[in-house]
Scaffold this motif. Sequence first.
Motif, PDB file in Angstrom:
ATOM      1  N   ASP A 165       0.828  -1.201   0.000  1.00 29.50           N
ATOM      2  CA  ASP A 165       0.000   0.000   0.000  1.00 29.50           C
ATOM      3  C   ASP A 165       0.865   1.254   0.000  1.00 29.50           C
ATOM      4  O   ASP A 165       2.105   1.187   0.036  1.00 29.50           O
ATOM      5  N   ALA A 166       0.220   2.406  -0.036  1.00 33.01           N
ATOM      6  CA  ALA A 166       0.939   3.671  -0.153  1.00 33.01           C
ATOM      7  C   ALA A 166       1.840   3.918   1.055  1.00 33.01           C
ATOM      8  O   ALA A 166       2.964   4.411   0.907  1.00 33.01           O
ATOM      9  N   ALA A 167       1.344   3.593   2.244  1.00 31.95           N
ATOM     10  CA  ALA A 167       2.141   3.828   3.447  1.00 31.95           C
ATOM     11  C   ALA A 167       3.422   3.000   3.430  1.00 31.95           C
ATOM     12  O   ALA A 167       4.501   3.487   3.790  1.00 31.95           O
ATOM     13  N   GLU A 168       3.317   1.749   3.009  1.00 36.07           N
ATOM     14  CA  GLU A 168       4.503   0.899   2.932  1.00 36.07           C
ATOM     15  C   GLU A 168       5.444   1.385   1.840  1.00 36.07           C
ATOM     16  O   GLU A 168       6.669   1.374   2.010  1.00 36.07           O
ATOM     17  N   ALA A 169       4.881   1.832   0.721  1.00 39.55           N
ATOM     18  CA  ALA A 169       5.714   2.368  -0.357  1.00 39.55           C
ATOM     19  C   ALA A 169       6.495   3.584   0.116  1.00 39.55           C
ATOM     20  O   ALA A 169       7.671   3.755  -0.231  1.00 39.55           O
ATOM     21  N   ALA A 170       5.861   4.429   0.923  1.00 35.04           N
ATOM     22  CA  ALA A 170       6.554   5.588   1.467  1.00 35.04           C
ATOM     23  C   ALA A 170       7.624   5.158   2.468  1.00 35.04           C
ATOM     24  O   ALA A 170       8.730   5.713   2.499  1.00 35.04           O
ATOM     25  N   ARG A 171       7.323   4.158   3.271  1.00 34.41           N
ATOM     26  CA  ARG A 171       8.276   3.702   4.285  1.00 34.41           C
ATOM     27  C   ARG A 171       9.564   3.201   3.662  1.00 34.41           C
ATOM     28  O   ARG A 171      10.661   3.471   4.179  1.00 34.41           O
ATOM     29  N   ILE A 172       9.471   2.503   2.536  1.00 35.31           N
ATOM     30  CA  ILE A 172      10.673   1.922   1.932  1.00 35.31           C
ATOM     31  C   ILE A 172      11.327   2.857   0.919  1.00 35.31           C
ATOM     32  O   ILE A 172      12.385   2.543   0.383  1.00 35.31           O
ATOM     33  N   GLY A 173      10.695   4.010   0.633  1.00 32.83           N
ATOM     34  CA  GLY A 173      11.332   4.989  -0.241  1.00 32.83           C
ATOM     35  C   GLY A 173      10.849   5.016  -1.673  1.00 32.83           C
ATOM     36  O   GLY A 173      11.409   5.736  -2.507  1.00 32.83           O
ATOM     37  N   LEU A 174       9.802   4.253  -1.983  1.00 36.62           N
ATOM     38  CA  LEU A 174       9.280   4.252  -3.346  1.00 36.62           C
ATOM     39  C   LEU A 174       8.397   5.467  -3.608  1.00 36.62           C
ATOM     40  O   LEU A 174       8.265   5.913  -4.744  1.00 36.62           O
ATOM     41  N   VAL A 175       7.791   5.991  -2.556  1.00 34.76           N
ATOM     42  CA  VAL A 175       6.931   7.181  -2.632  1.00 34.76           C
ATOM     43  C   VAL A 175       7.561   8.280  -1.782  1.00 34.76           C
ATOM     44  O   VAL A 175       8.095   8.018  -0.700  1.00 34.76           O
ATOM     45  N   ASP A 176       7.485   9.518  -2.267  1.00 31.08           N
ATOM     46  CA  ASP A 176       8.101  10.642  -1.562  1.00 31.08           C
ATOM     47  C   ASP A 176       7.121  11.388  -0.665  1.00 31.08           C
ATOM     48  O   ASP A 176       7.487  11.873   0.402  1.00 31.08           O
ATOM     49  N   ILE A 177       5.870  11.533  -1.114  1.00 30.68           N
ATOM     50  CA  ILE A 177       4.880  12.313  -0.380  1.00 30.68           C
ATOM     51  C   ILE A 177       3.589  11.514  -0.283  1.00 30.68           C
ATOM     52  O   ILE A 177       3.051  11.052  -1.290  1.00 30.68           O
ATOM     53  N   LEU A 178       3.071  11.339   0.937  1.00 31.77           N
ATOM     54  CA  LEU A 178       1.744  10.778   1.164  1.00 31.77           C
ATOM     55  C   LEU A 178       0.772  11.931   1.381  1.00 31.77           C
ATOM     56  O   LEU A 178       1.063  12.848   2.150  1.00 31.77           O
ATOM     57  N   ALA A 179      -0.366  11.892   0.723  1.00 30.93           N
ATOM     58  CA  ALA A 179      -1.313  12.998   0.826  1.00 30.93           C
ATOM     59  C   ALA A 179      -2.736  12.464   0.821  1.00 30.93           C
ATOM     60  O   ALA A 179      -3.090  11.652  -0.035  1.00 30.93           O
ATOM     61  N   GLU A 180      -3.537  12.915   1.768  1.00 28.83           N
ATOM     62  CA  GLU A 180      -4.957  12.569   1.760  1.00 28.83           C
ATOM     63  C   GLU A 180      -5.624  13.140   0.523  1.00 28.83           C
ATOM     64  O   GLU A 180      -6.491  12.522  -0.080  1.00 28.83           O
ATOM     65  N   ASP A 181      -5.227  14.337   0.146  1.00 24.97           N
ATOM     66  CA  ASP A 181      -5.782  15.023  -1.025  1.00 24.97           C
ATOM     67  C   ASP A 181      -4.651  15.223  -2.029  1.00 24.97           C
ATOM     68  O   ASP A 181      -3.874  16.174  -1.923  1.00 24.97           O
ATOM     69  N   VAL A 182      -4.536  14.325  -2.983  1.00 23.38           N
ATOM     70  CA  VAL A 182      -3.434  14.370  -3.946  1.00 23.38           C
ATOM     71  C   VAL A 182      -3.507  15.625  -4.810  1.00 23.38           C
ATOM     72  O   VAL A 182      -2.486  16.252  -5.101  1.00 23.38           O
ATOM     73  N   ALA A 183      -4.716  16.028  -5.197  1.00 22.78           N
ATOM     74  CA  ALA A 183      -4.871  17.215  -6.047  1.00 22.78           C
ATOM     75  C   ALA A 183      -4.377  18.463  -5.329  1.00 22.78           C
ATOM     76  O   ALA A 183      -3.693  19.307  -5.914  1.00 22.78           O
TER      77      ALA A 183
END
Length: 241
Positions: A165-183
């Motif tokens: 999921d997005a949280a795990e992707a952020a934890r390992i460095g695949l995602v830079d920013i997690l946002a409730e509202d992406v727009a």
Amino acid sequence: MFELTFEGEVARLRLARPESRNAIPLAGWQDLARRVAEAGEGGARLLLISGDEKAFSAGADITEFPALPDDPAARTAFRRAMRAGIEAVAEAPMPTAALIEGPCYGAAVALVMACDLRVAGPRAAFAITPAKFGISYPQEDVHRLVAFVGQGQAARLLLTARTIDAAEAARIGLVDILAEDVAAEAEAVAEAIVAGSATSQAALRRAIRLAAAGVRSDAEQDRRFEALFGSEELAARLPRR
């Protein structure tokens, strides 16, 4: 396949094939390279790449795969088209950001890794799935993956093909920013980038790419560092005394 629109100095490139979960056919990779070039020609300061909430992209269009086993030339054409599209994003003349609100699988992960930034919403999910189909992943994309998440996590994603999921992707460095509202986050990123110096950002993007490739020192970066101190832009941006 890809719809390009402009909002001032921001170009938006949207994957628009919802009936196929935005899967990208061979012609789509070719279209991607053309659209990135168009964004540069249009003077964009930032390129935002998005899908939709149902899917960022399912990756390469597997309905084209049955034609490949008996056609070596088609395999080469597929690999080259995909490489050209992804590298067009990696080498884009402006900063790039992927906005990921839904599932992002297979070759689509390679596409978002080619961007400068990755912004993911709570419904985003990621999987790199060649092991499910008995195929491999391009070396250039494996190189980027290892640079982002390390050898162990790259092995986890590639060898298991499991979805994270997005949280795990952020934890390992695949995602830079997690946002409730992406727009909304995209608007904030766009505002900040457009307010900055395009010349400075070009030098910094080059420095980041060199660092990611393991380059510690570079004569051209030294030249740019010094040259920018003599620019008219610096003089215009400094506070008035």
